[in-house]
Design a protein around this motif. Structure first.
Motif, PDB file in Angstrom:
ATOM      1  N   MET A  40      24.329 109.376   6.736  1.00  0.00           N
ATOM      2  CA  MET A  40      24.936 108.768   7.920  1.00  0.00           C
ATOM      3  C   MET A  40      25.557 109.800   8.858  1.00  0.00           C
ATOM      4  SD  MET A  40      24.256 105.625   7.478  1.00  0.00           S
ATOM      5  CE  MET A  40      25.305 104.497   8.398  1.00  0.00           C
ATOM      6  N   GLU A  41      25.696 111.038   8.413  1.00  0.00           N
ATOM      7  CA  GLU A  41      26.348 112.034   9.256  1.00  0.00           C
ATOM      8  C   GLU A  41      25.897 113.430   8.835  1.00  0.00           C
ATOM      9  OE1 GLU A  41      30.573 111.644   9.188  1.00  0.00           O
ATOM     10  OE2 GLU A  41      30.903 113.519  10.269  1.00  0.00           O
ATOM     11  N   THR A  42      25.605 114.272   9.825  1.00  0.00           N
ATOM     12  CA  THR A  42      25.137 115.636   9.550  1.00  0.00           C
ATOM     13  C   THR A  42      25.750 116.623  10.548  1.00  0.00           C
ATOM     14  OG1 THR A  42      23.264 115.465  11.047  1.00  0.00           O
ATOM     15  CG2 THR A  42      22.876 114.783   8.768  1.00  0.00           C
ATOM     16  N   GLU A  43      25.601 117.895  10.237  1.00  0.00           N
ATOM     17  CA  GLU A  43      25.920 118.948  11.208  1.00  0.00           C
ATOM     18  C   GLU A  43      24.841 120.020  11.157  1.00  0.00           C
ATOM     19  OE1 GLU A  43      30.825 118.748  11.287  1.00  0.00           O
ATOM     20  OE2 GLU A  43      29.818 120.509  10.479  1.00  0.00           O
ATOM     21  N   CYS A  44      24.637 120.667  12.305  1.00  0.00           N
ATOM     22  CA  CYS A  44      23.646 121.736  12.426  1.00  0.00           C
ATOM     23  C   CYS A  44      24.328 123.100  12.416  1.00  0.00           C
ATOM     24  CB  CYS A  44      22.900 121.551  13.757  1.00  0.00           C
ATOM     25  SG  CYS A  44      22.038 123.015  14.337  1.00  0.00           S
ATOM     26  N   ILE A 100      24.958 117.991   5.144  1.00  0.00           N
ATOM     27  CA  ILE A 100      25.076 116.539   4.992  1.00  0.00           C
ATOM     28  C   ILE A 100      26.547 116.209   4.851  1.00  0.00           C
ATOM     29  CG2 ILE A 100      24.331 114.523   3.693  1.00  0.00           C
ATOM     30  CD1 ILE A 100      22.063 116.174   4.988  1.00  0.00           C
ATOM     31  N   ARG A 101      27.110 115.505   5.838  1.00  0.00           N
ATOM     32  CA  ARG A 101      28.547 115.240   5.894  1.00  0.00           C
ATOM     33  C   ARG A 101      28.943 113.856   5.406  1.00  0.00           C
ATOM     34  NH1 ARG A 101      32.334 118.368   8.059  1.00  0.00           N
ATOM     35  NH2 ARG A 101      33.745 116.630   7.873  1.00  0.00           N
ATOM     36  N   GLY A 102      28.004 112.914   5.415  1.00  0.00           N
ATOM     37  CA  GLY A 102      28.390 111.565   5.020  1.00  0.00           C
ATOM     38  C   GLY A 102      27.193 110.738   4.590  1.00  0.00           C
ATOM     39  N   ILE A 103      27.398 109.842   3.604  1.00  0.00           N
ATOM     40  CA  ILE A 103      26.389 108.868   3.196  1.00  0.00           C
ATOM     41  C   ILE A 103      27.062 107.501   3.173  1.00  0.00           C
ATOM     42  CG2 ILE A 103      24.983 110.479   1.841  1.00  0.00           C
ATOM     43  CD1 ILE A 103      26.446 109.593  -0.648  1.00  0.00           C
ATOM     44  N   THR A 104      26.258 106.453   3.121  1.00  0.00           N
ATOM     45  CA  THR A 104      26.845 105.114   3.154  1.00  0.00           C
ATOM     46  C   THR A 104      27.841 104.948   2.006  1.00  0.00           C
ATOM     47  OG1 THR A 104      24.848 104.451   1.992  1.00  0.00           O
ATOM     48  CG2 THR A 104      24.993 103.871   4.309  1.00  0.00           C
ATOM     49  N   GLY A 105      29.054 104.565   2.345  1.00  0.00           N
ATOM     50  CA  GLY A 105      30.072 104.302   1.331  1.00  0.00           C
ATOM     51  C   GLY A 105      30.940 105.496   0.998  1.00  0.00           C
ATOM     52  N   ASN A 107      32.213 108.831   2.915  1.00  0.00           N
ATOM     53  CA  ASN A 107      32.263 109.699   4.086  1.00  0.00           C
ATOM     54  C   ASN A 107      33.032 110.967   3.775  1.00  0.00           C
ATOM     55  OD1 ASN A 107      31.186 107.343   5.041  1.00  0.00           O
ATOM     56  ND2 ASN A 107      33.092 106.706   6.017  1.00  0.00           N
ATOM     57  N   GLY A 108      32.424 112.093   4.038  1.00  0.00           N
ATOM     58  CA  GLY A 108      33.051 113.379   3.742  1.00  0.00           C
ATOM     59  C   GLY A 108      32.109 114.193   2.867  1.00  0.00           C
ATOM     60  N   PRO A 109      31.898 115.453   3.241  1.00  0.00           N
ATOM     61  CA  PRO A 109      30.871 116.272   2.591  1.00  0.00           C
ATOM     62  C   PRO A 109      31.164 116.593   1.130  1.00  0.00           C
ATOM     63  CG  PRO A 109      32.197 117.586   4.104  1.00  0.00           C
ATOM     64  CD  PRO A 109      32.584 116.166   4.326  1.00  0.00           C
ATOM     65  N   GLY A 110      32.459 116.622   0.745  1.00  0.00           N
ATOM     66  CA  GLY A 110      32.782 116.916  -0.647  1.00  0.00           C
ATOM     67  C   GLY A 110      32.673 115.686  -1.533  1.00  0.00           C
ATOM     68  N   LYS A 111      32.794 114.512  -0.935  1.00  0.00           N
ATOM     69  CA  LYS A 111      32.738 113.277  -1.725  1.00  0.00           C
ATOM     70  C   LYS A 111      31.313 112.940  -2.132  1.00  0.00           C
ATOM     71  CE  LYS A 111      36.657 111.096   0.577  1.00  0.00           C
ATOM     72  NZ  LYS A 111      37.009 109.953   1.414  1.00  0.00           N
ATOM     73  N   LEU A 112      30.391 113.099  -1.207  1.00  0.00           N
ATOM     74  CA  LEU A 112      29.016 112.696  -1.518  1.00  0.00           C
ATOM     75  C   LEU A 112      28.423 113.572  -2.612  1.00  0.00           C
ATOM     76  CD1 LEU A 112      26.407 114.490  -0.134  1.00  0.00           C
ATOM     77  CD2 LEU A 112      27.704 113.867   1.871  1.00  0.00           C
ATOM     78  N   ARG A 160      32.221 126.770  18.835  1.00  0.00           N
ATOM     79  CA  ARG A 160      33.194 125.812  18.312  1.00  0.00           C
ATOM     80  C   ARG A 160      33.030 124.455  19.009  1.00  0.00           C
ATOM     81  NH1 ARG A 160      37.805 128.826  18.818  1.00  0.00           N
ATOM     82  NH2 ARG A 160      38.206 128.028  20.881  1.00  0.00           N
ATOM     83  N   ASP A 161      32.677 124.482  20.272  1.00  0.00           N
ATOM     84  CA  ASP A 161      32.672 123.256  21.067  1.00  0.00           C
ATOM     85  C   ASP A 161      31.300 122.606  21.218  1.00  0.00           C
ATOM     86  OD1 ASP A 161      35.361 123.679  21.418  1.00  0.00           O
ATOM     87  OD2 ASP A 161      35.109 124.750  23.313  1.00  0.00           O
ATOM     88  N   ILE A 162      30.271 123.256  20.694  1.00  0.00           N
ATOM     89  CA  ILE A 162      28.927 122.704  20.856  1.00  0.00           C
ATOM     90  C   ILE A 162      28.782 121.405  20.048  1.00  0.00           C
ATOM     91  CG2 ILE A 162      27.892 123.959  18.914  1.00  0.00           C
ATOM     92  CD1 ILE A 162      25.506 124.551  20.792  1.00  0.00           C
ATOM     93  N   LEU A 163      28.021 120.457  20.593  1.00  0.00           N
ATOM     94  CA  LEU A 163      27.941 119.123  19.977  1.00  0.00           C
ATOM     95  C   LEU A 163      26.844 119.092  18.916  1.00  0.00           C
ATOM     96  CD1 LEU A 163      28.416 116.952  23.181  1.00  0.00           C
ATOM     97  CD2 LEU A 163      30.142 117.720  21.528  1.00  0.00           C
ATOM     98  N   TRP A 164      27.128 119.661  17.783  1.00  0.00           N
ATOM     99  CA  TRP A 164      26.148 119.784  16.712  1.00  0.00           C
ATOM    100  C   TRP A 164      26.491 118.919  15.510  1.00  0.00           C
ATOM    101  CZ3 TRP A 164      24.490 125.682  16.725  1.00  0.00           C
ATOM    102  CH2 TRP A 164      23.382 125.813  17.577  1.00  0.00           C
ATOM    103  N   ARG A 165      27.325 117.926  15.726  1.00  0.00           N
ATOM    104  CA  ARG A 165      27.617 116.931  14.688  1.00  0.00           C
ATOM    105  C   ARG A 165      26.948 115.627  15.097  1.00  0.00           C
ATOM    106  NH1 ARG A 165      33.699 114.579  13.472  1.00  0.00           N
ATOM    107  NH2 ARG A 165      33.277 113.562  11.474  1.00  0.00           N
ATOM    108  N   TYR A 166      26.193 115.029  14.169  1.00  0.00           N
ATOM    109  CA  TYR A 166      25.412 113.823  14.484  1.00  0.00           C
ATOM    110  C   TYR A 166      25.865 112.685  13.573  1.00  0.00           C
ATOM    111  CZ  TYR A 166      22.535 117.258  16.868  1.00  0.00           C
ATOM    112  OH  TYR A 166      22.110 118.275  17.696  1.00  0.00           O
ATOM    113  N   ILE A 167      26.281 111.582  14.191  1.00  0.00           N
ATOM    114  CA  ILE A 167      26.877 110.478  13.445  1.00  0.00           C
ATOM    115  C   ILE A 167      26.121 109.184  13.732  1.00  0.00           C
ATOM    116  CG2 ILE A 167      29.021 109.204  13.044  1.00  0.00           C
ATOM    117  CD1 ILE A 167      30.455 111.666  14.414  1.00  0.00           C
ATOM    118  N   ALA A 168      25.764 108.440  12.667  1.00  0.00           N
ATOM    119  CA  ALA A 168      25.119 107.135  12.845  1.00  0.00           C
ATOM    120  C   ALA A 168      26.097 106.190  13.530  1.00  0.00           C
ATOM    121  CB  ALA A 168      24.696 106.572  11.490  1.00  0.00           C
TER     122      ALA A 168
END
Length: 177
Positions: A40-44, A100-105, A107-112, A160-168
DNA sequence: AGATTGATAAGG
DNA sequence: CTTATCAATCTT
Protein backbone atom coordinates in the motif's frame (compact mmCIF):
# COMPACT_ATOMS: atom_id res chain seq x y z
CA UNK A 1 -5.34 -14.66 -12.16
CA UNK A 2 -2.33 -13.55 -10.19
CA UNK A 3 0.94 -13.74 -12.05
CA UNK A 4 4.39 -13.59 -10.62
CA UNK A 5 6.56 -10.59 -11.51
CA UNK A 6 9.66 -11.45 -13.54
CA UNK A 7 13.09 -10.05 -14.34
CA UNK A 8 11.95 -7.75 -17.11
CA UNK A 9 9.55 -6.01 -14.73
CA UNK A 10 12.10 -5.44 -11.95
CA UNK A 11 14.64 -3.97 -14.36
CA UNK A 12 12.54 -0.83 -14.89
CA UNK A 13 13.59 2.39 -13.12
CA UNK A 14 12.86 2.66 -9.38
CA UNK A 15 10.58 5.71 -9.58
CA UNK A 16 8.29 3.91 -12.04
CA UNK A 17 8.32 0.70 -10.04
CA UNK A 18 7.71 2.43 -6.72
CA UNK A 19 4.43 3.72 -8.10
CA UNK A 20 3.55 0.50 -9.92
CA UNK A 21 4.25 -1.80 -6.97
CA UNK A 22 1.44 -0.19 -4.96
CA UNK A 23 -1.43 -2.70 -5.14
CA UNK A 24 0.80 -5.71 -5.86
CA UNK A 25 0.89 -8.77 -3.59
CA UNK A 26 3.99 -9.38 -1.51
CA UNK A 27 4.29 -13.16 -0.99
CA UNK A 28 6.30 -15.04 1.61
CA UNK A 29 6.46 -18.77 2.20
CA UNK A 30 7.51 -20.00 5.62
CA UNK A 31 7.02 -23.60 6.80
CA UNK A 32 4.85 -24.46 3.77
CA UNK A 33 2.46 -21.65 4.58
CA UNK A 34 2.14 -18.79 2.11
CA UNK A 35 1.51 -15.27 3.41
CA UNK A 36 0.16 -12.68 0.97
CA UNK A 37 -0.20 -9.00 1.78
CA UNK A 38 -1.03 -6.12 -0.53
CA UNK A 39 1.57 -3.36 -0.87
CA UNK A 40 0.00 0.00 0.00
CA UNK A 41 2.97 2.35 0.32
CA UNK A 42 6.47 2.57 -1.17
CA UNK A 43 9.44 4.89 -1.56
CA UNK A 44 11.99 5.25 -4.35
CA UNK A 45 15.75 5.44 -3.73
CA UNK A 46 17.68 6.21 -6.84
CA UNK A 47 21.40 6.09 -7.52
CA UNK A 48 24.58 7.43 -5.92
CA UNK A 49 23.44 10.97 -6.74
CA UNK A 50 20.40 10.57 -4.46
CA UNK A 51 21.79 11.78 -1.13
CA UNK A 52 19.06 9.90 0.77
CA UNK A 53 20.07 6.59 -0.80
CA UNK A 54 22.40 4.31 1.12
CA UNK A 55 24.55 4.07 -2.01
CA UNK A 56 25.18 7.84 -2.03
CA UNK A 57 28.51 7.19 -0.34
CA UNK A 58 29.42 4.48 -2.80
CA UNK A 59 29.65 0.74 -2.72
CA UNK A 60 30.26 -0.81 0.71
CA UNK A 61 29.80 -4.20 2.33
CA UNK A 62 26.21 -3.26 3.13
CA UNK A 63 25.20 -1.39 -0.03
CA UNK A 64 26.72 -3.77 -2.57
CA UNK A 65 23.30 -5.48 -2.77
CA UNK A 66 21.86 -2.28 -4.28
CA UNK A 67 24.15 -2.77 -7.27
CA UNK A 68 22.73 -6.22 -7.99
CA UNK A 69 20.26 -6.98 -10.77
CA UNK A 70 16.60 -5.98 -10.51
CA UNK A 71 14.50 -8.35 -8.39
CA UNK A 72 17.07 -8.81 -5.63
CA UNK A 73 15.90 -8.26 -2.03
CA UNK A 74 17.81 -5.64 0.00
CA UNK A 75 17.16 -6.04 3.73
CA UNK A 76 18.98 -4.26 6.52
CA UNK A 77 18.56 -3.46 10.21
CA UNK A 78 17.45 0.03 11.11
CA UNK A 79 17.87 1.54 14.59
CA UNK A 80 19.16 -1.78 15.86
CA UNK A 81 15.72 -3.36 16.00
CA UNK A 82 13.78 -3.20 12.76
CA UNK A 83 14.31 -4.94 9.45
CA UNK A 84 13.55 -2.77 6.42
CA UNK A 85 12.74 -4.41 3.12
CA UNK A 86 13.60 -3.08 -0.33
CA UNK A 87 13.37 -4.45 -3.85
CA UNK A 88 16.42 -3.70 -6.01
CA UNK A 89 15.40 -2.32 -9.41
CA UNK A 90 16.91 -1.08 -12.66
CA UNK A 91 19.94 -2.43 -14.41
CA UNK A 92 22.73 -4.34 -12.75
CA UNK A 93 25.53 -2.04 -11.60
CA UNK A 94 23.28 0.97 -10.97
CA UNK A 95 22.18 1.27 -7.29
CA UNK A 96 18.44 1.82 -7.01
CA UNK A 97 15.65 0.25 -4.99
CA UNK A 98 12.05 0.55 -3.82
CA UNK A 99 11.40 0.52 -0.06
CA UNK A 100 8.16 -1.22 0.93
CA UNK A 101 6.70 1.06 3.61
CA UNK A 102 3.24 -0.34 4.19
CA UNK A 103 0.92 -3.31 3.56
CA UNK A 104 -2.78 -3.71 4.27
CA UNK A 105 -3.28 -3.80 8.03
CA UNK A 106 0.32 -3.03 8.96
CA UNK A 107 1.53 0.48 8.17
CA UNK A 108 5.21 1.15 8.73
CA UNK A 109 8.27 -0.46 7.16
CA UNK A 110 9.46 -2.18 10.35
CA UNK A 111 6.07 -3.69 11.12
CA UNK A 112 5.49 -5.45 7.83
CA UNK A 113 8.84 -7.23 7.98
CA UNK A 114 8.00 -8.51 11.45
CA UNK A 115 4.58 -9.78 10.37
CA UNK A 116 5.92 -11.44 7.23
CA UNK A 117 9.00 -12.86 8.98
CA UNK A 118 11.32 -11.04 6.61
CA UNK A 119 14.81 -10.99 8.12
CA UNK A 120 18.42 -10.70 7.12
CA UNK A 121 18.51 -14.31 5.91
CA UNK A 122 16.62 -13.00 2.87
CA UNK A 123 19.10 -10.23 2.10
CA UNK A 124 20.26 -10.84 -1.46
CA UNK A 125 17.38 -13.24 -2.26
CA UNK A 126 16.49 -13.27 -5.95
CA UNK A 127 12.74 -12.67 -5.95
CA UNK A 128 12.40 -13.81 -9.55
CA UNK A 129 13.41 -17.39 -8.72
CA UNK A 130 12.92 -17.70 -4.95
CA UNK A 131 10.32 -19.99 -3.41
CA UNK A 132 10.53 -18.00 -0.14
CA UNK A 133 9.86 -14.44 -1.28
CA UNK A 134 8.24 -13.05 -4.42
CA UNK A 135 5.66 -10.55 -5.72
CA UNK A 136 2.45 -11.20 -7.68
CA UNK A 137 0.18 -9.00 -9.78
CA UNK A 138 -3.52 -9.84 -9.53
CA UNK A 139 -4.60 -6.81 -11.52
CA UNK A 140 -5.54 -4.68 -8.52
CA UNK A 141 -5.01 -0.92 -9.01
CA UNK A 142 -5.32 2.04 -6.66
CA UNK A 143 -5.32 5.78 -7.19
CA UNK A 144 -1.91 6.98 -5.97
CA UNK A 145 -0.88 10.09 -4.13
CA UNK A 146 2.72 11.17 -3.59
CA UNK A 147 4.60 12.78 -0.71
CA UNK A 148 8.12 13.46 0.52
CA UNK A 149 10.15 10.53 1.80
CA UNK A 150 10.25 9.89 5.55
CA UNK A 151 13.23 9.98 7.90
CA UNK A 152 15.85 11.34 5.53
CA UNK A 153 16.55 14.80 6.98
CA UNK A 154 20.23 14.17 6.39
CA UNK A 155 19.75 14.38 2.61
CA UNK A 156 20.45 17.55 0.62
CA UNK A 157 17.33 19.72 0.05
CA UNK A 158 16.66 18.79 -3.58
CA UNK A 159 16.50 15.12 -2.64
CA UNK A 160 14.89 15.63 0.76
CA UNK A 161 11.89 17.33 -0.83
CA UNK A 162 11.42 15.22 -3.94
CA UNK A 163 8.06 13.42 -4.09
CA UNK A 164 9.29 9.84 -4.11
CA UNK A 165 6.83 8.39 -1.62
CA UNK A 166 3.82 6.64 -3.19
CA UNK A 167 0.70 5.95 -1.14
CA UNK A 168 -2.47 4.05 -2.11
CA UNK A 169 -5.30 6.58 -1.93
CA UNK A 170 -8.37 4.36 -1.67
CA UNK A 171 -10.01 6.24 1.21
CA UNK A 172 -9.21 3.33 3.49
CA UNK A 173 -5.44 3.19 3.91
CA UNK A 174 -3.92 5.47 6.53
CA UNK A 175 -0.13 5.65 6.50
CA UNK A 176 1.84 5.75 9.76
CA UNK A 177 2.92 9.30 10.74
C1' DA B 1 9.62 13.95 24.37
C1' DG B 2 12.30 9.82 25.58
C1' DA B 3 13.92 4.99 25.47
C1' DT B 4 15.13 1.39 22.91
C1' DT B 5 18.76 -1.31 20.01
C1' DG B 6 22.82 -2.99 17.24
C1' DA B 7 24.79 -2.76 12.59
C1' DT B 8 27.38 0.36 9.80
C1' DA B 9 30.86 3.56 8.34
C1' DA B 10 34.25 6.84 9.35
C1' DG B 11 38.09 8.29 12.02
C1' DG B 12 42.28 7.67 15.17
C1' DC C 1 39.82 0.15 18.56
C1' DT C 2 36.09 4.25 19.40
C1' DT C 3 32.26 6.95 18.18
C1' DA C 4 28.25 9.07 15.91
C1' DT C 5 24.53 8.02 13.18
C1' DC C 6 20.52 5.77 11.65
C1' DA C 7 15.04 4.85 5.26
C1' DA C 8 11.58 3.18 13.19
C1' DT C 9 8.42 2.02 16.85
C1' DC C 10 6.44 2.06 21.31
C1' DT C 11 5.49 4.18 25.62
C1' DT C 12 4.88 8.25 28.57
Amino acid sequence: MAKRLGRRYFCQPADMLAEDLVGKLLCRKVDDEILRYRIMETECYYGEEDTACHASKGKTERTKILYEKGGTAYIYICYGMHFLFNVVTGREGHPEAVLIRGITGYNGPGKLTRIMKINKELNGEDMVNSDRLWIEDDGCRFPIRTDKRVGIDYATPEYRDILWRYIADDGEYRPAK
